[in-house]
Design an enzyme around this catalytic site. Structure first.
Site, mmCIF file in Angstrom:
data_model
loop_
_atom_site.group_PDB
_atom_site.id
_atom_site.type_symbol
_atom_site.label_atom_id
_atom_site.label_comp_id
_atom_site.label_asym_id
_atom_site.label_seq_id
_atom_site.Cartn_x
_atom_site.Cartn_y
_atom_site.Cartn_z
ATOM 1 N N GLU A 136 0.789 -1.230 0.000
ATOM 2 C CA GLU A 136 0.000 0.000 0.000
ATOM 3 C C GLU A 136 0.824 1.285 0.000
ATOM 4 O O GLU A 136 0.419 2.295 0.563
ATOM 5 C CB GLU A 136 -0.952 0.016 1.207
ATOM 6 C CG GLU A 136 -1.977 -1.107 1.174
ATOM 7 C CD GLU A 136 -3.057 -0.966 2.231
ATOM 8 O OE1 GLU A 136 -2.793 -0.302 3.237
ATOM 9 O OE2 GLU A 136 -4.144 -1.511 2.021
ATOM 10 N N GLU A 192 -6.365 -7.682 -0.354
ATOM 11 C CA GLU A 192 -6.899 -7.474 1.001
ATOM 12 C C GLU A 192 -8.328 -6.978 0.911
ATOM 13 O O GLU A 192 -8.718 -6.338 -0.071
ATOM 14 C CB GLU A 192 -6.083 -6.434 1.792
ATOM 15 C CG GLU A 192 -4.740 -6.917 2.247
ATOM 16 C CD GLU A 192 -3.988 -5.875 3.071
ATOM 17 O OE1 GLU A 192 -4.623 -5.151 3.868
ATOM 18 O OE2 GLU A 192 -2.760 -5.800 2.910
HETATM 19 C C1 GAL Z 1 -4.351 -2.648 5.241
HETATM 20 C C2 GAL Z 1 -2.900 -3.037 5.439
HETATM 21 C C3 GAL Z 1 -2.729 -4.206 6.374
HETATM 22 C C4 GAL Z 1 -3.575 -4.015 7.578
HETATM 23 C C5 GAL Z 1 -4.984 -3.862 7.138
HETATM 24 C C6 GAL Z 1 -5.952 -3.798 8.263
HETATM 25 O O1 GAL Z 1 -4.489 -1.365 4.777
HETATM 26 O O2 GAL Z 1 -2.330 -3.358 4.209
HETATM 27 O O3 GAL Z 1 -1.405 -4.353 6.729
HETATM 28 O O4 GAL Z 1 -3.154 -2.890 8.254
HETATM 29 O O5 GAL Z 1 -5.097 -2.679 6.391
HETATM 30 O O6 GAL Z 1 -7.228 -3.915 7.760
#
Ligand code: GAL
Length: 772
Positions: A360, A432
């Site tokens: 990210e 994610e």
């Molecule tokens: C994302 C990130 C992860 C974790 C996640 C929590 O933005 O890539 O490492 O922090 O959020 O939902």
């Protein structure tokens, strides 16, 4: 030959020059590796606790004096190590998530070597993942094994086999020291059989090869003989194709369904030995997923080995979190980490692509172009990706990955990949979703835990319906420890489909029901009192059943099918039970149509309350009153007759699951009145090998029906004798109806029995554990 030196180190906080030649003072602690500089509680602690300077010391003899070359190998130390051997300074090395190899051939003595390591576990802003904030903890210590690799004068560092499902095998040799007069030879063996093939060419074709796949992770053994050196490793023959229309394994399209995993554990931090790494891989395979992302760094080799053996695909990643530094030193280290990642992991059958962006982070054309070039230098055979969280991010890799957190509680799961502006023509992967959007604790009220599961189902369903998506990897497998800036203030992000002790939440069964035969989880205790206004909520069953039947006591109520309306795409949609009257309604005075409407109205009231009754159902109530002359009290009595089990002796419900009209599972759910503890010990034998061994003892409190009691917080005392140790405190309480106790073995000279006693105020459980 590899001499493992993981037992009986000395350890102390701080460092003094005198340690270099004299070793550590008597007061130093005796420890074994893998080691965390502190044992933290499972929550409520500070990331400052484990940051500092620490000294480790090991005295050892050379067990392989006849080999001229000796490489001191650290598989992983957080973060930097300054190494001294026999008083000589061997320099400072950045390890973090990567091995460090130091040639000690000229320094090592036959007897009485003194190895001193000054470890700096402070978060160094010049080394990724540091420089800003990070949503995970790195902990500190020599947290992976240490060994001395004994080699002949000419040797190979590593053999990278590129093995395809059609039997083609390309071998890339990375020489440590080449001798043109020595020719490498290879032997390929079938597992558990005497069949072998010997060859000398670096390109070879294996006839009638048995391919490696998710369901059949068939691994050959490859032996490389180079003079006196023998390297033995596993090889899986499989063909990976990433295309715009999907991901193909051995020519067959596979929708990727996965979870992200952090490699940290309660009490161990990141210093978990092989058996716990394997335990995690087995848990994930048991959740029915087919891919894991090692967010956001390179994992322990034993985790990748386990993925090879279990048929769990893997996406790895360079270390970092959202931040890219402008400092050249940081950027150089980032590129170096990418090279080390590829070299460390390229030989694994499970690895389907490299994650070559800092998770990210903003676009950085220069850095990411260079990193992609480095990957192709070290491994031109595999595809790359990079995980981003904005839709117009530059596309430099082979696969476009995007974190889609648009699922926010409506019926929406994922945005259409066609909205990822620069991804045209690329294979696309969601890396994610969920996570912080809906943190859920295993001790949260039922409604929240169910909604958590449904959110995962919505994402999953959209993924299966989107032909231009190769798959999705959700956030995340297990709750994890994090920095003060994130999580629920107790240093935990409750984002897992299982808790930090690896006990599954309902969401885990949404995954399992897709691919694990005969999954059957009733996501409710069916107790109205756990819901607002004591209303009964629909009951979800996460299962691969064709249908389920609901019974009230012994009486059949109704049959329910997978909810294809809300979840049209996933292989096994959740089954929603929302009729609690069904066939039990026998009131002769009403017509068929009236009966159906009364049942609907009553079910509606039970789930939404009388006050919210829509006109349609108000009318049916009016029919009761006007046509059948029911008083309001009689209406209520009729309602209670069917909808309330208050005071009933047998108030339990039963649900039976069917496939091909054959029952394969059944369970009752009802008021909990009798309780027991279920204890599942990972292993009753702990085997010391390269390092100590460890096991997870899962403890669950269940009622007479086998349901977990999510609000149980019983106090547990743990006592041990003999060659085992409890990681973490000797007493704790259950969390969300369960916990896990972690045990590790101590060194033994011959097999010995250890004792474990788990005591609750009401009862105690004794176990004997063999330590070898
Ligand atoms: C994302 C990130 C992860 C974790 C996640 C929590 O933005 O890539 O490492 O922090 O959020 O939902």
């Amino acid at each position: 030959m590899e001499q493992h030196i993981n037992f009986a180190w000395k350890f102390t906080k701080g460092f003094e020059e005198s340690y270099i030649s004299n070793g550590l003072p008597k007061s130093a602690e005796l420890i074994d590796i893998p080691h965390s500089v502190t044992v933290e509680p499972y929550h409520y602690f500070s990331e400052n606790d484990y940051q500092g300077i620490f000294s480790y010391c090991k005295e050892f003899d050379d067990e392989n004096p006849s080999f001229p070359i000796k490489i001191l190998h650290f598989a992983g130390a957080m973060l930097t190590i300054h190494v001294y051997l026999n008083g000589l300074d061997l320099g400072e090395h950045i390890s973090g998530y990567f091995p460090v190899d130091i040639d000690i051939s000229r320094i090592i003595k036959k007897k009485g070597n003194l190895l001193l390591v000054k470890l700096d576990s402070r978060e160094n802003p010049l080394i990724p993942p540091f420089g800003k904030i990070v949503d995970y903890l790195t902990f500190g210590g020599i947290y992976r094994g240490v060994s001395i690799r004994a080699l002949p004068n000419a040797y190979i560092n590593d053999v990278y086999p590129v093995a395809y499902a059609d039997g083609r095998l390309i071998l890339r040799l990375n020489y440590g020291k080449l001798d043109p007069n020595i020719k490498p030879r290879f032997i390929l063996r079938e597992p558990n059989s005497l069949i072998k093939e010997e060859f000398i060419d670096l390109e070879h074709v294996v006839k009638d090869v048995h391919p490696w796949s998710i369901d059949d992770p068939y691994l050959y053994t490859l032996e490389t003989i180079y003079g006196e050196q023998h390297i033995v490793q596993n090889v899986g023959f499989r063909t990976l194709d990433w295309k715009e229309e999907g991901f193909f394994l051995n020519g067959k399209k596979v929708k990727l369904l996965g979870l992200n995993r952090h490699q940290t554990y309660p009490y161990f931090g990141a210093a978990a030995p092989k058996s716990l790494q394997e335990d995690d891989a087995k848990i994930l395979k048991g959740f029915g997923i087919n891919i894991v992302r090692t967010s956001h760094y390179a994992d322990d080799e034993s985790f990748l080995d386990a993925c090879d053996k279990l048929g769990l695909l893997l996406l790895d990643e360079i270390p970092g979190w959202q931040f890219v530094s402008t400092k050249q030193e940081w950027r150089d280290t980032c590129v170096d980490f990418a090279r080390r990642l590829v070299k460390k992991e390229r030989h694994h059958a499970c690895l389907v692509a490299y994650g070559l962006r800092i998770d990210e982070s903003p676009d950085d054309h220069e850095l990411y172009s260079l990193i992609n070039k480095v990957q192709k230098e070290e491994d031109p055979f595999r595809k790359s990706t990079g995980v981003r969280n904005f839709k117009d991010s530059e596309f430099l890799e082979d696969i476009y990955s995007y974190n889609d957190f648009s699922c926010a509680g409506t019926d929406h799961g994922l945005d259409k990949p066609s909205t990822w502006k620069k991804s045209k023509g690329a294979p696309k992967l969601v890396t994610e979703n969920n996570g912080h959007m809906f943190p859920t604790k295993s001790f949260d009220p039922t409604a929240r835990r169910v909604e958590h599961a449904l959110r995962h189902a919505r994402v999953m369903d959209d993924m299966y319906g989107l032909d231009d998506l190769t798959g999705e990897i959700s956030w995340c497998a297990f709750d994890y420890n994090t920095h003060k800036d994130f999580g629920s203030d107790d240093h935990i992000c409750y984002h897992g489909v299982a808790d930090i002790f690896r006990n599954p939440k309902y969401a885990a069964y949404v995954y399992a029901s897709q691919h694990i035969n005969n999954t059957f989880e009733i996501a409710s205790l069916m107790q109205g009192g756990d819901f607002n206004e004591a209303l009964m909520q629909p009951v979800y069953v996460f299962t691969d059943a064709d249908y389920v039947e609901l019974y009230k006591g012994e009486t059949f109520v109704a049959k329910f099918f997978p909810n294809k309306k809300d979840f049209p795409n996933m292989p096994h949609a959740p089954i929603k039970i929302d009729d609690f009257i069904g066939d039990t309604f026998v009131e002769k005075e009403f017509s068929k149509r009236e009966s159906r409407l009364i049942k609907e109205a009553f079910n509606f009231c039970a789930q939404n309350g009388f006050a919210r009754l829509p006109l349609k159902y108000k009318l049916i109530m009016a029919i009761l009153v006007l046509k059948h002359h029911y008083s309001t009290t009689q209406v209520q009595q009729l309602y209670s007759k069917y909808m309330s089990a208050w005071g009933e002796e047998n108030a339990a419900w039963s649900i039976k699951a069917y496939k091909d009209d054959k029952i394969f599972a059944s369970r009752s759910v009802g008021p909990s009145t009798e309780f027991h503890y279920e204890i599942n010990i990972g292993s009753l034998t702990l085997t010391n090998g390269a390092t100590y061994d460890a096991t997870r003892v899962q403890i669950l409190k269940k009622d007479q029906f086998g349901s977990i009691m999510p609000y149980a917080d019983d106090v547990l005392s743990i006592s041990v004798s003999g060659p085992i140790e409890v990681m973490g405190p000797n007493s704790c309480s259950l969390v969300g109806g369960g916990t896990s106790v972690y045990l590790r073995s101590k060194a033994v000279s011959k097999p010995e029995l250890a004792k474990l006693t788990l005591s609750f105020p009401t009862e105690a459980f004794d176990y004997e554990i063999l330590v070898k």
